[in-house]
Each structure stands twice: as C-alpha cells, then as structure tokens.
Design a protein around this motif. Structure first.
Motif, PDB file in Angstrom:
ATOM      1  N   ASP A   1       0.796  -1.219   0.000  1.00 24.48           N
ATOM      2  CA  ASP A   1       0.000   0.000   0.000  1.00 24.48           C
ATOM      3  C   ASP A   1       0.829   1.269   0.000  1.00 24.48           C
TER       4      ASP A   1
ATOM      5  N   THR B   1      -9.011  -0.552  -9.658  1.00 26.39           N
ATOM      6  CA  THR B   1      -9.153  -2.001  -9.794  1.00 26.39           C
ATOM      7  C   THR B   1      -8.004  -2.624 -10.576  1.00 26.39           C
TER       8      THR B   1
ATOM      9  N   GLU C   1      -5.316  -3.183  -7.974  1.00 26.86           N
ATOM     10  CA  GLU C   1      -5.689  -4.261  -7.061  1.00 26.86           C
ATOM     11  C   GLU C   1      -5.639  -5.620  -7.752  1.00 26.86           C
ATOM     12  N   THR C   2      -6.075  -5.688  -9.000  1.00 31.73           N
ATOM     13  CA  THR C   2      -6.036  -6.943  -9.750  1.00 31.73           C
ATOM     14  C   THR C   2      -4.596  -7.411  -9.941  1.00 31.73           C
TER      15      THR C   2
ATOM     16  N   ARG D   1      -1.972  -6.658  -8.099  1.00 28.92           N
ATOM     17  CA  ARG D   1      -1.477  -7.051  -6.777  1.00 28.92           C
ATOM     18  C   ARG D   1      -1.983  -8.443  -6.411  1.00 28.92           C
ATOM     19  N   GLU D   2      -3.274  -8.689  -6.584  1.00 30.06           N
ATOM     20  CA  GLU D   2      -3.853  -9.985  -6.244  1.00 30.06           C
ATOM     21  C   GLU D   2      -3.277 -11.108  -7.094  1.00 30.06           C
TER      22      GLU D   2
END
Length: 142
Positions: free
Chosen positions: A7, A36, A39-40, A42-43
């Motif tokens: 983060d 998004t 975040e995508t 990162r995931e």
C-alpha cells in the motif's frame, strides 16, 4: 500512486495525485496503475507467489523471485512482468529459466532498489508461508 504489491512506498512524495520519488533515476518511481487495475495486479502477484513461489533473493540492484518451473507458471509470470514493465518502467522486469526453477528478476538503481525490496517483501512473506505449507504437507505424506 501505489506500489502494485504493497500500500505504500517508503520516502515517496506526492505529485499530480501520484506518489513519486525522483532520487537517482531517470524517471520518477511511480506506478501508473490505479483502482481495480492496481488491485487486480497485486492480487495476481500474491496468488501466483502463494501457489508457485519458491523463495527470493535480494540483490544489489533489485530482487529475484523463484517460482515452480511449469509452462503455465511461466506464462503468467511473463504476463505479470509485461504489465510491470509498462506501469513501473523505473525498473526492468524479466523472467528466465534457471535449472529447475523460473526466476523473475526486477532491477533498478538508486532508490528504486529499496522500493523493489519494499514492494516485494510482502510477496516474499507469502512465498515463505507457501514453502512452509508445502513442507508440512510433504511431511504428512500428501
């Protein structure tokens, strides 16, 4: 701006709504992914490391992450690093096969090296826990 794997980036400044740092690089340390997309990415990194990660080595110019050597794992690593080369172009991201593992190498200079270490430290923890789970399952005969 956020790093793709954590983060925050240590000692970064804000400019034009993005977190940046200009120390020792020809371009700012900044990621162009937001929302998004960020975040995508990162995931995807976290899931890939948790499932296929085999460890890491911090280097003088960045970091090397080791993964299971399998064509599908290699394809996903190449896809992930292609995105990183675009969104985090202050570092060079590459995938190579070394003996029986795939090695993702991220290199930079100046503050970029410390940023890579910080970005990927959370990924390493995930990789280390996955190694412990695999070892535990192997001891149980699974």
């Amino acid at each position: 701006m956020k790093s793709t794997l954590t983060d925050t980036i240590p000692s970064a400044r804000f400019a034009n709504g993005r977190r940046t740092s200009h120390v020792g690089l020809s371009e700012p340390i900044a990621c162009t992914l937001v929302g998004t997309d960020l975040e995508t990415q990162r995931e995807r990194w976290l899931a890939h490391a948790q499932t296929f990660g085999r460890g890491h080595t911090e280097t003088d110019d960045g970091i090397q992450l080791r993964f299971r050597n399998h064509p599908a794992v290699e394809q996903e690593l190449r896809t992930l690093t292609a995105v990183e080369n675009e969104c985090c172009s202050w570092a060079a991201w590459d995938v190579e096969r070394h003996r029986d593992v795939l090695v993702m190498t991220a290199r930079s200079r100046g503050e970029g090296v410390a940023t890579l270490h910080a970005m990927l430290s959370k990924l390493h923890l995930t990789t280390a826990s996955a190694e412990r789970r695999r070892a535990k399952l192997a001891r149980r005969g699974r």
